[in-house]
Write an enzyme that holds these catalytic residues in place. Sequence first.
Site, mmCIF file in Angstrom:
data_model
loop_
_atom_site.group_PDB
_atom_site.id
_atom_site.type_symbol
_atom_site.label_atom_id
_atom_site.label_comp_id
_atom_site.label_asym_id
_atom_site.label_seq_id
_atom_site.Cartn_x
_atom_site.Cartn_y
_atom_site.Cartn_z
ATOM 1 N N ASP A 22 37.234 55.890 -0.863
ATOM 2 C CA ASP A 22 35.963 56.212 -1.898
ATOM 3 C C ASP A 22 35.082 57.109 -1.308
ATOM 4 O O ASP A 22 34.537 57.072 -0.201
ATOM 5 C CB ASP A 22 35.009 54.386 -1.582
ATOM 6 C CG ASP A 22 34.015 54.628 -2.389
ATOM 7 O OD1 ASP A 22 33.118 53.860 -2.503
ATOM 8 O OD2 ASP A 22 33.665 55.865 -3.119
ATOM 9 N N HIS A 137 18.519 50.261 2.184
ATOM 10 C CA HIS A 137 18.695 50.389 0.694
ATOM 11 C C HIS A 137 18.909 48.828 0.253
ATOM 12 O O HIS A 137 19.041 48.585 -0.867
ATOM 13 C CB HIS A 137 19.846 51.174 0.583
ATOM 14 C CG HIS A 137 19.843 52.687 0.780
ATOM 15 N ND1 HIS A 137 18.605 53.278 0.269
ATOM 16 C CD2 HIS A 137 20.252 53.747 1.624
ATOM 17 C CE1 HIS A 137 18.767 54.375 0.773
ATOM 18 N NE2 HIS A 137 19.696 54.864 1.440
HETATM 19 N N1 LIG Z 1 27.191 61.435 -2.128
HETATM 20 C C1 LIG Z 1 27.469 60.402 -2.606
HETATM 21 C C2 LIG Z 1 26.059 59.733 -3.360
HETATM 22 C C3 LIG Z 1 25.828 58.443 -2.716
HETATM 23 N N2 LIG Z 1 25.537 58.224 -1.325
HETATM 24 C C4 LIG Z 1 25.072 57.033 -0.952
HETATM 25 C C5 LIG Z 1 24.094 57.433 0.368
HETATM 26 C C6 LIG Z 1 23.650 56.111 1.040
HETATM 27 C C7 LIG Z 1 22.806 56.662 2.393
HETATM 28 C C8 LIG Z 1 22.430 55.550 3.219
HETATM 29 S S1 LIG Z 1 21.203 56.144 4.602
HETATM 30 ZN ZN LIG Z 2 20.055 58.164 4.091
#
Ligand SMILES: NCCCNCCCCCS
Ligand SMILES: [Zn+2]
Length: 697
Positions: A22, A137
């Site tokens: 993923d 999140h």
């Molecule tokens: N480049 C992929 C887009 C989604 N990336 C999720 C990032 C979650 C960060 C937690 S601090």
């Molecule tokens: Zn982050």
Amino acid sequence: MASGTALLYDEEMTRYKLLWVDPACKIEVPERLTVSWEALHNAGLSGRCIPLPVRQATEEEILLAHSQEYLEAVKKTPDMSLEELMTFTQQYGDVYFHPNIYHCAKLAVGASLQLVDAVMTGKVRNGLALVRPPGHHSQRSEASGFCVFNNVAIAALYAKKHFKIQRVLIVDWDIHHGQGLQYCFEEDPQVLYFSWHRYEHQRFWPNLRESDFDSVGKGMGAGFNINLPWNKARLMAPYFRGLLEHCDQKCLTWLLASLQVGMDSSDYLSVFFHVLLPVAYEFNPELILVSAGFDSAVGDPEGHMCATPEIFGHLTHLLMSLAGGRLCAVLEGGYNLTSLAQSVCQTVQTLLGDPPSRISGLSSPCESALESIQSVRAAHQQYWVCFKNADVSLWPDPGTKCSRLEGDTQAEEALKEGEMREIVWPEPPSRLAPPIRTGVTLPAGLEDDVLTSCFRVTGIPLTPNQVAKELWHPAVPELKDEKVLQSLGDILSLLKEIEKKEVRNGLAVVPNVSLAATFGVQHALTSLTDRVLLVFLGNEAPVELQEDGRVMLIQLCSTEPVETKSKFYVPICLKKSSSDVAGFLHAVLSLLLPLAYGYDPGMILAVMADCSLVGAVAWAQLIGLLQSFAQGHTLALIQGAEKEIIRVTAASLLGEPASTLGPLGPPLSENVKAVEKERQRLQTHWGLLQTTGEDHP
Ligand SMILES: NCCCNCCCCCS
Ligand SMILES: [Zn+2]
């Protein structure tokens, strides 16, 4: 007074990882914790911390922020097959599950709560919880962005419930918007949530309209949610579209390196001076929780920012002046293993009390950052008196979603490709603290519990013409006075100890503070540094300034403002300054700090000539903040023997957090006007003073 820095870590939290392909999740790896832990160990920092045991959160604690059904669902994951885990994961975004992630998520929450317990019971002053999975999140019934349980949300709710505190400040310096924290507290006036995050007008993950600056909180919580969106990268596409045709990879790489894709330390500090710190002081929190994500550091594949790791040593230091130093930092993101480890070390080193390293080359925040700063100050003007005089004339409409220019994706992919190959940055400089923290020279009879932990320095005997030589003046009549001569000898010996790196900072009580200040400045310039910042509280200006920039004088006075064109002389005239604490603080945050960071002195002289100008607590706050500069080399000079002032000065120089200023009333408007006038005068010379975007009104 609590002391000590807790460090919480358990390698069990490294025992889960992505079990399938993923691309969105592959950056969240166990090595994030191991490299951070090893860096702290190799730097000798973990050995200076107080290790606290991690524990599993109880279900009751998890249910403070999550629904029963969500908890029940997650509880089933340890027994799932690979297929079942993948299916279970599908229902959420940008997160993955693993048979051991539920166990680790409970440890991450448990570590955060152990840290809150230790800080709130005074077992330690502050600390860092090195945890994964991150939390900011995750939402009531939803995992998101690598997060399963919201560690910091539960920590805040736990602190309110078990320690009856009513004002918690959450500072989320991770590069992503912690929407989980916003949703949890947006109606709660007891939890002030501040987040900066890459936004690019809703084109950056999590792509939420409610991550923009106009989400200020709801109902009773209005004003207690502060979003500072970074929108810079959107400006990149138009430049590149035109160039891409003629640009080979090498030229694009050069272009990337020259055009800063992300925000840098000047942008970050500007947001602290002009948005976060004014509100934080007005909110007067009892506890600080930091959602310490380091994907906002240079080199990060998600953040694409330019701020180097030492900035986190400064951001931490600036927050340590609040809440009596009660600060709990909890790891969130951070995906470049090198800048993550360095940033973690910078943060812990400051929590331990080591002086932040000097940061040179600071300039003004970029236009896009200024636009964001101005927008947030405008959006919150009605909720916080500190923004009462904020300039809101050019408030851009929120959510102006810029249309996705064709060719954007190609430009941005090129951006990503080119950029990732080229990013390098210097190792953060070592921050060696001299063996002795505070040297003092005091008149006899000033025994005091705090002063006993200072190192008493004996003065150097001086003859009048020895002094006259240093002062560039033929022997001034005061030098006839034995006491004055002796006090100059005291200062000389303190400065020599600092120069020899035996002592970090010093305090001298002197009979004639203007002469002492002049002497101290001249000596510091001859033997210590080429830039001295003199912060002088009193009405008679102590030194004639040469416009060579080797001295910057910031003078707080109570008489009428003197007209000056100099960019190195900043008279701040405050009426009723001892009672107008908010006005004093406004001057410190919006003028003094930006000037001092822009000037980057090698030595600070903090001179209290007139104890009536500010109260002891406000002065102690100032002494604490001044230790951000010059590797902590601060020489405090006090006239007269006001015991309370001497005690709080020594305590602050020793690293004791200043006591809180308490609830602030509105600043006197004439004082705000005086500060704003100076800020307007100087902001073209010192860019960190700016607070508004294009076409400064
Ligand atoms: N480049 C992929 C887009 C989604 N990336 C999720 C990032 C979650 C960060 C937690 S601090
Ligand atoms: Zn982050």
